[in-house]
Design a protein around this motif. Sequence first.
Motif, PDB file in Angstrom:
ATOM      1  N   VAL A 253      39.923  35.657  24.934  1.00  0.00           N
ATOM      2  CA  VAL A 253      39.817  35.896  23.493  1.00  0.00           C
ATOM      3  C   VAL A 253      40.957  36.852  23.159  1.00  0.00           C
ATOM      4  CG1 VAL A 253      38.374  36.952  21.712  1.00  0.00           C
ATOM      5  CG2 VAL A 253      37.306  35.612  23.527  1.00  0.00           C
ATOM      6  N   TYR A 254      41.858  36.397  22.256  1.00  0.00           N
ATOM      7  CA  TYR A 254      43.044  37.203  21.925  1.00  0.00           C
ATOM      8  C   TYR A 254      43.004  37.697  20.497  1.00  0.00           C
ATOM      9  CZ  TYR A 254      45.798  35.909  26.046  1.00  0.00           C
ATOM     10  OH  TYR A 254      46.263  35.765  27.313  1.00  0.00           O
ATOM     11  N   GLU A 255      42.896  38.989  20.339  1.00  0.00           N
ATOM     12  CA  GLU A 255      43.067  39.635  19.028  1.00  0.00           C
ATOM     13  C   GLU A 255      42.324  38.904  17.920  1.00  0.00           C
ATOM     14  OE1 GLU A 255      47.302  39.900  18.782  1.00  0.00           O
ATOM     15  OE2 GLU A 255      47.403  41.299  20.464  1.00  0.00           O
ATOM     16  N   VAL A 256      41.043  38.637  18.164  1.00  0.00           N
ATOM     17  CA  VAL A 256      40.249  37.879  17.182  1.00  0.00           C
ATOM     18  C   VAL A 256      39.682  38.823  16.123  1.00  0.00           C
ATOM     19  CG1 VAL A 256      38.019  36.723  16.913  1.00  0.00           C
ATOM     20  CG2 VAL A 256      39.669  35.848  18.556  1.00  0.00           C
ATOM     21  N   SER A 257      39.921  38.455  14.873  1.00  0.00           N
ATOM     22  CA  SER A 257      39.307  39.144  13.740  1.00  0.00           C
ATOM     23  C   SER A 257      38.578  38.093  12.919  1.00  0.00           C
ATOM     24  CB  SER A 257      40.369  39.817  12.868  1.00  0.00           C
ATOM     25  OG  SER A 257      41.008  40.822  13.616  1.00  0.00           O
ATOM     26  N   HIS A 258      37.511  38.519  12.277  1.00  0.00           N
ATOM     27  CA  HIS A 258      36.769  37.545  11.464  1.00  0.00           C
ATOM     28  C   HIS A 258      35.987  38.231  10.359  1.00  0.00           C
ATOM     29  CE1 HIS A 258      35.126  33.707  10.502  1.00  0.00           C
ATOM     30  NE2 HIS A 258      33.883  34.110  10.659  1.00  0.00           N
ATOM     31  N   SER A 259      35.984  37.580   9.194  1.00  0.00           N
ATOM     32  CA  SER A 259      35.039  37.989   8.148  1.00  0.00           C
ATOM     33  C   SER A 259      34.455  36.693   7.607  1.00  0.00           C
ATOM     34  CB  SER A 259      35.723  38.811   7.066  1.00  0.00           C
ATOM     35  OG  SER A 259      36.827  38.120   6.588  1.00  0.00           O
ATOM     36  N   TYR A 260      33.272  36.783   7.032  1.00  0.00           N
ATOM     37  CA  TYR A 260      32.579  35.558   6.639  1.00  0.00           C
ATOM     38  C   TYR A 260      33.023  34.999   5.277  1.00  0.00           C
ATOM     39  CZ  TYR A 260      29.539  35.279  10.678  1.00  0.00           C
ATOM     40  OH  TYR A 260      29.070  35.107  11.954  1.00  0.00           O
ATOM     41  N   GLY A 261      34.246  35.330   4.856  1.00  0.00           N
ATOM     42  CA  GLY A 261      34.799  34.684   3.658  1.00  0.00           C
ATOM     43  C   GLY A 261      34.375  35.354   2.373  1.00  0.00           C
TER      44      GLY A 261
ATOM     45  N   ARG B 211      34.894  39.946   2.018  1.00  0.00           N
ATOM     46  CA  ARG B 211      33.821  40.613   2.770  1.00  0.00           C
ATOM     47  C   ARG B 211      34.434  41.469   3.877  1.00  0.00           C
ATOM     48  NH1 ARG B 211      28.486  36.894   3.328  1.00  0.00           N
ATOM     49  NH2 ARG B 211      28.022  36.928   1.118  1.00  0.00           N
ATOM     50  N   PRO B 212      33.721  42.493   4.315  1.00  0.00           N
ATOM     51  CA  PRO B 212      34.290  43.332   5.372  1.00  0.00           C
ATOM     52  C   PRO B 212      34.424  42.564   6.680  1.00  0.00           C
ATOM     53  CG  PRO B 212      32.031  43.964   4.859  1.00  0.00           C
ATOM     54  CD  PRO B 212      32.416  42.931   3.864  1.00  0.00           C
ATOM     55  N   SER B 213      35.287  43.077   7.536  1.00  0.00           N
ATOM     56  CA  SER B 213      35.537  42.438   8.825  1.00  0.00           C
ATOM     57  C   SER B 213      34.318  42.564   9.739  1.00  0.00           C
ATOM     58  CB  SER B 213      36.721  43.151   9.466  1.00  0.00           C
ATOM     59  OG  SER B 213      37.577  42.232  10.001  1.00  0.00           O
ATOM     60  N   VAL B 214      33.878  41.431  10.278  1.00  0.00           N
ATOM     61  CA  VAL B 214      32.749  41.422  11.210  1.00  0.00           C
ATOM     62  C   VAL B 214      33.272  41.544  12.646  1.00  0.00           C
ATOM     63  CG1 VAL B 214      30.902  39.953  12.078  1.00  0.00           C
ATOM     64  CG2 VAL B 214      31.282  40.128   9.638  1.00  0.00           C
ATOM     65  N   LEU B 215      34.474  41.000  12.861  1.00  0.00           N
ATOM     66  CA  LEU B 215      35.168  41.190  14.143  1.00  0.00           C
ATOM     67  C   LEU B 215      36.547  41.739  13.825  1.00  0.00           C
ATOM     68  CD1 LEU B 215      34.354  37.828  15.983  1.00  0.00           C
ATOM     69  CD2 LEU B 215      33.222  40.039  16.286  1.00  0.00           C
ATOM     70  N   ALA B 216      36.967  42.774  14.543  1.00  0.00           N
ATOM     71  CA  ALA B 216      38.259  43.390  14.265  1.00  0.00           C
ATOM     72  C   ALA B 216      39.055  43.505  15.551  1.00  0.00           C
ATOM     73  CB  ALA B 216      38.058  44.760  13.619  1.00  0.00           C
ATOM     74  N   ASP B 217      40.031  42.593  15.698  1.00  0.00           N
ATOM     75  CA  ASP B 217      41.008  42.695  16.780  1.00  0.00           C
ATOM     76  C   ASP B 217      40.351  42.740  18.171  1.00  0.00           C
ATOM     77  OD1 ASP B 217      43.632  42.709  17.427  1.00  0.00           O
ATOM     78  OD2 ASP B 217      43.871  44.894  17.327  1.00  0.00           O
ATOM     79  N   VAL B 218      39.447  41.781  18.409  1.00  0.00           N
ATOM     80  CA  VAL B 218      38.711  41.759  19.688  1.00  0.00           C
ATOM     81  C   VAL B 218      39.477  40.930  20.718  1.00  0.00           C
ATOM     82  CG1 VAL B 218      36.584  41.022  20.830  1.00  0.00           C
ATOM     83  CG2 VAL B 218      36.484  42.015  18.537  1.00  0.00           C
TER      84      VAL B 218
END
Length: 266
Positions: free
Chosen positions: A4-12, A23-30
């Motif tokens: 898993v490379y530098e994964v960031s995610h927000s639910y849109g 929306r705020p980031s749920v995953l930040a640079d994981v």
Amino acid sequence: MLQVYEVSHSYGKRSWLPRSGSRPSVLADVSLTIEEGVCLGLLGTSGAGKSTLGKVILGLERPSQGQVLFQGKDIYRADKTVLKGLRRELQVVFQDCYSAVNPMMTAAQIIGEPLDNYERLSAKEQQRMIEQLLVQVGLTPQDASKLPHQFSGGQLQRVNIARAIALKPKLIVLDESISSLDMVHQTQILSLLAELRASYGLSYLFITHDIRAALTICDSIAVMDQGRLVYTGDATDSILESDQPAVRQLVSSILPEHPSGRIVFE
Ligand SMILES: Nc1ncnc2c1ncn2[C@@H]1O[C@H](COP(=O)(O)OP(=O)(O)OP(=O)(O)O)[C@@H](O)[C@H]1O
């Protein structure tokens, strides 16, 4: 095997709401790696982003940024044929064993579903395979004709595990898979998972709040807090000494084994 490379995610964006920003980031640079045959424990308090990361790894939630490489292939850029091949190698067992199955299907049909999708077995071969899988997870061939409500929670979770291993995957995401079971069944399922891992060379991503369960089965541990990885290390008692605040919070939630150490409610 999995990177898993530098994964960031927000639910849109909530586009149906006026002036609703991102929306705020749920995953930040994981970033993390799971090697073949290794069990990685993913811990964190509620809402830390563990299940979201599990879904991203399973190919179920495309991350806003970053990459997931499974056996060297980017699962969000692979073509359909490659993806179908990757999907059989990646399985999941969820927390709620009852909602994970169709209540009208027998154990044989539940375990047979992935075999129907991926293997071309004769009816006899499929039956034999299902019976072997049932025995492997500690059930009996006679259980094949039972419906979900005829099993206890622990037994039904064994059916779900049999379904997950039916295609001999490389990686299983165990998302709080033992959390809803009582302590006896938790211990039994943990030792079943350890046995299966040894005989199939499986890797696990073991998502949990329970640091003791993680120390029992995992080789290494990653802790998330508010979407970030805040701790990684070997699954040894040294984690109990960490002064990282999110780790301390998990450690302090362990119930003392001796009743004298427990809180007394007046
Ligand atoms: N489908 C979704 N749509 C919008 N927000 C979501 C969705 N799924 C999760 N979230 C939000 O993302 C954040 C992380 O949730 P997630 O379920 O990944 O955390 P978790 O660490 O697995 O928590 P828990 O241990 O309680 O299951 C939470 O704030 C949650 O409300």
